[in-house]
Every structure is written in structure tokens, then in C-alpha cells.
Design a protein around this motif. Structure first.
Motif, PDB file in Angstrom:
ATOM      1  N   HIS A  68       0.788  -1.124  -0.144  1.00 52.16           N
ATOM      2  CA  HIS A  68       0.052  -0.020   0.144  1.00 52.16           C
ATOM      3  C   HIS A  68       1.018   1.205  -0.002  1.00 52.16           C
ATOM      4  CE1 HIS A  68      -2.877  -2.986   0.747  1.00 52.16           C
ATOM      5  NE2 HIS A  68      -4.057  -2.080   1.257  1.00 52.16           N
ATOM      6  N   TRP A  69       0.481   2.295  -0.779  1.00 54.62           N
ATOM      7  CA  TRP A  69       1.209   3.519  -0.854  1.00 54.62           C
ATOM      8  C   TRP A  69       0.448   4.735  -0.695  1.00 54.62           C
ATOM      9  CZ3 TRP A  69       6.221   2.338  -3.669  1.00 54.62           C
ATOM     10  CH2 TRP A  69       6.170   1.080  -3.914  1.00 54.62           C
ATOM     11  N   ASN A  70       1.240   6.024  -0.309  1.00 55.20           N
ATOM     12  CA  ASN A  70       1.026   7.174  -0.691  1.00 55.20           C
ATOM     13  C   ASN A  70      -1.097   7.690  -0.122  1.00 55.20           C
ATOM     14  OD1 ASN A  70       3.089   7.174  -1.749  1.00 55.20           O
ATOM     15  ND2 ASN A  70       2.402   8.262  -4.037  1.00 55.20           N
ATOM     16  N   PRO A  71      -1.193   7.560   0.905  1.00 51.92           N
ATOM     17  CA  PRO A  71      -2.448   8.020   1.381  1.00 51.92           C
ATOM     18  C   PRO A  71      -2.504   9.423   1.078  1.00 51.92           C
ATOM     19  CG  PRO A  71      -1.176   7.472   3.205  1.00 51.92           C
ATOM     20  CD  PRO A  71      -0.440   6.989   2.283  1.00 51.92           C
ATOM     21  N   VAL A  72      -3.945   9.714   1.050  1.00 50.00           N
ATOM     22  CA  VAL A  72      -4.364  11.244   0.788  1.00 50.00           C
ATOM     23  C   VAL A  72      -5.786  11.197   1.578  1.00 50.00           C
ATOM     24  CG1 VAL A  72      -5.194  13.115  -0.570  1.00 50.00           C
ATOM     25  CG2 VAL A  72      -3.073  11.573  -1.658  1.00 50.00           C
ATOM     26  N   LEU A  73      -5.917  12.174   2.651  1.00 44.99           N
ATOM     27  CA  LEU A  73      -7.059  12.665   3.193  1.00 44.99           C
ATOM     28  C   LEU A  73      -7.755  13.737   2.571  1.00 44.99           C
ATOM     29  CD1 LEU A  73      -5.629  12.145   6.873  1.00 44.99           C
ATOM     30  CD2 LEU A  73      -7.594  10.832   6.059  1.00 44.99           C
ATOM     31  N   ALA A  74      -9.143  13.688   2.703  1.00 44.62           N
ATOM     32  CA  ALA A  74     -10.139  14.613   2.363  1.00 44.62           C
ATOM     33  C   ALA A  74     -11.257  14.911   3.155  1.00 44.62           C
ATOM     34  CB  ALA A  74     -10.394  14.575   0.802  1.00 44.62           C
ATOM     35  N   LEU A  75     -11.750  15.995   3.212  1.00 42.74           N
ATOM     36  CA  LEU A  75     -12.975  16.319   3.734  1.00 42.74           C
ATOM     37  C   LEU A  75     -13.959  16.809   3.017  1.00 42.74           C
ATOM     38  CD1 LEU A  75     -14.858  16.004   6.682  1.00 42.74           C
ATOM     39  CD2 LEU A  75     -13.860  18.371   7.152  1.00 42.74           C
ATOM     40  N   GLY A 121      -3.192   4.265 -11.598  1.00 39.42           N
ATOM     41  CA  GLY A 121      -4.121   5.080 -10.763  1.00 39.42           C
ATOM     42  C   GLY A 121      -4.722   5.988 -10.964  1.00 39.42           C
ATOM     43  N   ARG A 122      -5.763   6.550 -10.260  1.00 38.97           N
ATOM     44  CA  ARG A 122      -6.784   7.671 -10.683  1.00 38.97           C
ATOM     45  C   ARG A 122      -6.660   8.367  -9.256  1.00 38.97           C
ATOM     46  NH1 ARG A 122     -10.287   7.189 -15.017  1.00 38.97           N
ATOM     47  NH2 ARG A 122     -10.687   9.266 -14.578  1.00 38.97           N
ATOM     48  N   GLY A 123      -7.528   9.365  -9.279  1.00 43.27           N
ATOM     49  CA  GLY A 123      -7.790  10.207  -8.085  1.00 43.27           C
ATOM     50  C   GLY A 123      -6.245  10.792  -7.475  1.00 43.27           C
ATOM     51  N   PRO A 124      -6.299  11.225  -6.465  1.00 45.11           N
ATOM     52  CA  PRO A 124      -4.960  11.867  -5.792  1.00 45.11           C
ATOM     53  C   PRO A 124      -3.742  10.879  -5.663  1.00 45.11           C
ATOM     54  CG  PRO A 124      -6.410  11.647  -4.065  1.00 45.11           C
ATOM     55  CD  PRO A 124      -7.181  11.314  -5.342  1.00 45.11           C
ATOM     56  N   LYS A 128      -2.918  16.592  -1.388  1.00 45.11           N
ATOM     57  CA  LYS A 128      -4.361  16.715  -1.083  1.00 45.11           C
ATOM     58  C   LYS A 128      -5.050  17.356  -2.432  1.00 45.11           C
ATOM     59  CE  LYS A 128      -3.011  21.468   0.793  1.00 45.11           C
ATOM     60  NZ  LYS A 128      -1.453  21.276   0.528  1.00 45.11           N
ATOM     61  N   LEU A 129      -6.574  17.018  -2.420  1.00 42.23           N
ATOM     62  CA  LEU A 129      -7.611  17.569  -3.194  1.00 42.23           C
ATOM     63  C   LEU A 129      -7.561  19.065  -3.166  1.00 42.23           C
ATOM     64  CD1 LEU A 129     -10.505  15.226  -2.701  1.00 42.23           C
ATOM     65  CD2 LEU A 129      -8.627  15.002  -4.409  1.00 42.23           C
ATOM     66  N   LEU A 130      -7.731  19.683  -4.297  1.00 42.83           N
ATOM     67  CA  LEU A 130      -8.351  21.211  -4.382  1.00 42.83           C
ATOM     68  C   LEU A 130      -9.784  21.060  -4.440  1.00 42.83           C
ATOM     69  CD1 LEU A 130      -7.534  24.328  -4.708  1.00 42.83           C
ATOM     70  CD2 LEU A 130      -7.269  23.719  -7.103  1.00 42.83           C
ATOM     71  N   GLN A 131     -10.533  21.784  -3.992  1.00 43.80           N
ATOM     72  CA  GLN A 131     -12.213  22.283  -4.083  1.00 43.80           C
ATOM     73  C   GLN A 131     -12.245  23.560  -4.443  1.00 43.80           C
ATOM     74  OE1 GLN A 131     -14.422  20.972  -0.759  1.00 43.80           O
ATOM     75  NE2 GLN A 131     -16.199  20.467  -2.100  1.00 43.80           N
ATOM     76  N   LEU A 132     -13.025  23.720  -5.401  1.00 40.56           N
ATOM     77  CA  LEU A 132     -13.259  25.157  -6.095  1.00 40.56           C
ATOM     78  C   LEU A 132     -14.520  25.611  -5.317  1.00 40.56           C
ATOM     79  CD1 LEU A 132     -12.481  24.763  -9.931  1.00 40.56           C
ATOM     80  CD2 LEU A 132     -11.151  25.342  -7.876  1.00 40.56           C
ATOM     81  N   PRO A 133     -14.981  26.869  -5.245  1.00 37.63           N
ATOM     82  CA  PRO A 133     -16.130  27.396  -4.807  1.00 37.63           C
ATOM     83  C   PRO A 133     -17.411  26.645  -5.168  1.00 37.63           C
ATOM     84  CG  PRO A 133     -14.560  29.176  -5.149  1.00 37.63           C
ATOM     85  CD  PRO A 133     -14.176  27.859  -5.922  1.00 37.63           C
ATOM     86  N   LEU A 137     -14.168  19.176  -7.490  1.00 37.88           N
ATOM     87  CA  LEU A 137     -13.106  18.536  -6.951  1.00 37.88           C
ATOM     88  C   LEU A 137     -11.886  18.212  -7.775  1.00 37.88           C
ATOM     89  CD1 LEU A 137     -14.504  15.908  -4.383  1.00 37.88           C
ATOM     90  CD2 LEU A 137     -13.677  18.067  -3.703  1.00 37.88           C
ATOM     91  N   LEU A 138     -10.964  18.604  -7.518  1.00 37.46           N
ATOM     92  CA  LEU A 138      -9.788  18.279  -8.518  1.00 37.46           C
ATOM     93  C   LEU A 138      -8.462  17.554  -7.727  1.00 37.46           C
ATOM     94  CD1 LEU A 138     -10.674  21.720  -9.206  1.00 37.46           C
ATOM     95  CD2 LEU A 138      -9.357  20.805 -11.310  1.00 37.46           C
ATOM     96  N   ALA A 139      -7.974  16.542  -8.319  1.00 37.46           N
ATOM     97  CA  ALA A 139      -6.864  15.730  -7.933  1.00 37.46           C
ATOM     98  C   ALA A 139      -5.832  15.661  -8.607  1.00 37.46           C
ATOM     99  CB  ALA A 139      -7.630  14.278  -7.705  1.00 37.46           C
ATOM    100  N   GLY A 140      -4.723  15.945  -8.156  1.00 38.42           N
ATOM    101  CA  GLY A 140      -3.414  15.922  -9.082  1.00 38.42           C
ATOM    102  C   GLY A 140      -2.960  14.362  -9.077  1.00 38.42           C
TER     103      GLY A 140
END
Length: 343
Positions: A68-75, A121-124, A128-133, A137-140
Motif C-alpha cells: 500500500h502506498w501514498n494515502p491522501v485524506l480529504a473532507l 492510478g486515478r484520484g490523488p 491533497k485535493l483542491l476544492q473550488l467554490p 474537486l480536483l485531484a493531481g
């Protein structure tokens, strides 16, 4: 300013690649991967919680028969999402996600983020994610198959489905398929497969006050690269080098709500697979065109790398890999660290 190590007792021999999330009640969650060594089948995803009493003992949230690798948390609203990669081979990573609706006390069963995806791989991928107004949601994202390249995954429905952008690459770059550095030239304890391929990976995203989007990228070419989008992340420019050194190691940044500046954490070292020390904090008041060094978070022999940075109420929260044995945590008040350099 305050620094501490998250773990008093080490549950694994190795740990790496932390991610940070601050909940609405002020609780901080930190996740990372840990096991016997990077890429080993026993490597799982760990989580620790910080409250007024300090850091609690970390818990193992996900593990299996492959690394398992590279966790990313998002709220997302009141729902916590934890993304992570699974697979022995980076080029064929699968992205999985678990969710919590009770501030991380319990978690759902894992599910693949994009059913049937085998693209690597998909998603971040790390940051972390970028959330616009408008809620978008955008994931690098990035893949490592010969020519390393990035793209952006976009979700309009709170992370339930994702649409992939076109690749973001260094124009004209070629890869021989050979190692980019000899083993005796680096002491970085990464998986052997990481030494092959060239390009850019692991985007760190932000949105400027002009309404455009931007990213900085880790590269094999001795400097950070940048790409920009004028259409909310649907299309991106080719990656272009900026005058800032990068040692082909992870970076992270945050756009502060307190003063409107960008804060970047990285190893300011120019050699491909060069030393991962020092790890330093930089500030930009002009949307990433120029940077001022604020302080070294750690320096000296060893590895201080793969940072995560968030900001809340004028305080920067930073974690990073500490000697591959622990995760370091900093709390940095912006007005204190920027005294004398604010513009």
C-alpha cells in the motif's frame, strides 16, 4: 512554532508519505504508509489522531497481500475520504478509497475508486485535493511508465465519479528505459522500479485570485515544473521548468487564507535523486513567480522528505518523513514565521 514526532512507539520499521487533515472541531488526522520497507507486501496505511491531549497511538486502517502506498485524506462536507494506492508495481497501481462519517472513528469497507481502472492510478496520487467554490474537486494524478506524466481527475459529485484530463508532460522529453541514476550515487531507500523513467509527477494544486488554476510538479530534471489551466482544470499547459531546484522528491504547498500567500515545503536540492535534506519552508507573495525561504524544518544527515502542508486560522500545519522511521509534525504561526518578510 512547535515541532514534535507523532509516534512515541514505532509500530513498523519504515514509514513514509504522510497526509494531513484538520477537522471542523480542530482535531488533526495524519495518515502514512508503513511496513518493513517501501514496496513490501506488508506495507499498510496507518492513521493517527491529534487532539488537545496530543497524538494518539496510530491504528492500521488498510493492508493486504500487496504493498500500500501514498494515502491522501480529504473532507467532503461531513464525509472523510482516504485514498491510497495498492500494488507491487507503481506502473499498475490501483486506487482504493475508504470513508468515514464519524470523524474517523470508523471506516467503510475499501472500494476501488474507478471500477476496472488499470492505468496506474486515478484520484490523488500523493497531494491533497483542491476544492473550488462551486464544489468541484480536483485531484493531481500521475503515472510512472517510461515517460512520467501528470493529469488531473475532476469530480462534480463529491468524489463518487471522476473525469480525466489530457496528459501534462514535458514537451519533447525522451526516456531510454534505463536507470536515471546509479545505485551507488544515491542512498534514498526507494523501490528499485522508481529509478527508471523521466518526467513529472505528483502535482500540487492551487487556484489564484484571477480564477485560473496552477500546479507545481516534482521532476527528474533538476528543477520544479509548472502547468496552468484557464478553464477550471479541464485543460492544462505543457509542463515548463521554473527557477527552483528539485531533487525528484515530493513537494506540497498551500494557499493561505490568512495572508493570500503560497507556502511551499520541499527539499531545495537540484540533483536528480539527490539528498533529501534540508527540508525547507518557502513563501511566495506573487502567485509562485518568486520564493523567499523562511526556515529549514530539518537539516543534516539522513532523510527529511515528502511533506504535507495545510493552513487554518493563520497557522500552518506540516508533516513529513523523519529518517524513514517516524513522522514529524510542525505547527507554524504565519505571523511569527513571516515577521520581517510580509509584503
Amino acid at each position: 512554532m512547535r515541532k514534535e514526532l507523532i509516534m512515541q512507539e514505532l509500530p513498523t520499521r519504515m514509514c513514509h508519505a504522510s497526509t494531513l487533515l484538520r477537522l471542523n472541531d480542530g482535531t488533526i488526522l495524519c495518515s502514512w504508509f508503513g511496513g518493513s520497507r517501501e514496496g513490501a507486501a506488508d506495507v499498510g496505511i496507518w492513521l493517527a489522531r491529534h487532539s488537545s491531549s496530543g497524538w494518539q497511538k496510530p491504528l492500521l486502517l488498510a493492508s493486504g497481500t500487496a504493498a500500500h502506498w501514498n494515502p491522501v485524506l480529504a473532507l467532503i462536507d461531513t464525509r472523510i475520504m482516504l485514498f491510497y494506492k495498492v500494488g507491487a508495481h507503481i506502473k499498475s497501481w490501483l486506487t482504493w478509497v475508504i470513508e468515514s462519517c464519524d470523524n474517523g472513528s470508523s471506516w467503510s469497507q475499501p472500494r476501488q475508486l474507478v471500477d476496472g481502472d488499470t492505468s496506474g492510478g486515478r484520484g490523488p496520487v500523493r497531494n491533497k485535493l483542491l476544492q473550488l467554490p462551486n464544489g468541484r474537486l480536483l485531484a493531481g494524478v500521475s503515472t510512472e511508465q517510461g515517460i512520467w506524466q501528470a493529469f488531473v481527475d475532476t469530480s462534480e459529485d463529491g468524489g463518487r465519479s471522476w473525469q480525466k484530463s489530457q496528459p501534462i508532460m514535458i514537451t519533447g522529453l525522451r526516456s531510454s528505459g534505463e536507470r536515471t541514476v546509479a545505485r551507488d550515487k544515491t542512498a534514498i531507500p526507494v523501490s528499485e522500479q522508481s529509478f527508471y523513467g523521466r518526467g513529472v509527477i505528483q502535482p500540487a494544486l492551487w487556484s489564484s485570485d484571477t480564477g485560473t488554476l496552477h500546479m507545481l510538479l516534482r521532476s527528474t530534471e533538476g528543477s520544479l515544473y509548472r502547468s496552468d489551466s484557464e478553464d477550471s482544470g479541464q485543460s492544462w499547459s505543457s509542463a515548463y521548468a521554473i527557477d527552483f531546484p528539485n531533487n525528484n522528491s515530493g513537494i506540497d504547498l498551500v494557499l493561505s487564507k490568512a495572508d493570500g500567500a503560497l507556502y511551499l515545503v520541499c527539499n531545495p536540492v537540484a540533483d536528480n535523486w539527490g539528498q533529501r535534506s534540508p527540508l525547507s519552508l518557502f513563501r511566495s507573495a506573487d502567485n509562485g513567480r518568486s520564493w523567499v525561504k523562511l526556515l529549514d524544518l530539518d537539516s543534516g544527515d539522513g532523510e527529511f522528505s515528502y511533506p504535507a502542508i495545510i493552513e487554518a486560522s493563520g497557522t500552518l500545519y506540516i508533516t513529513y518523513t523523519y529518517q524513514r522511521q517516524n513522522i514529524a509534525f510542525w505547527q507554524v504561526p504565519i505571523d511569527e514565521v513571516c515577521r520581517g518578510v510580509m509584503v
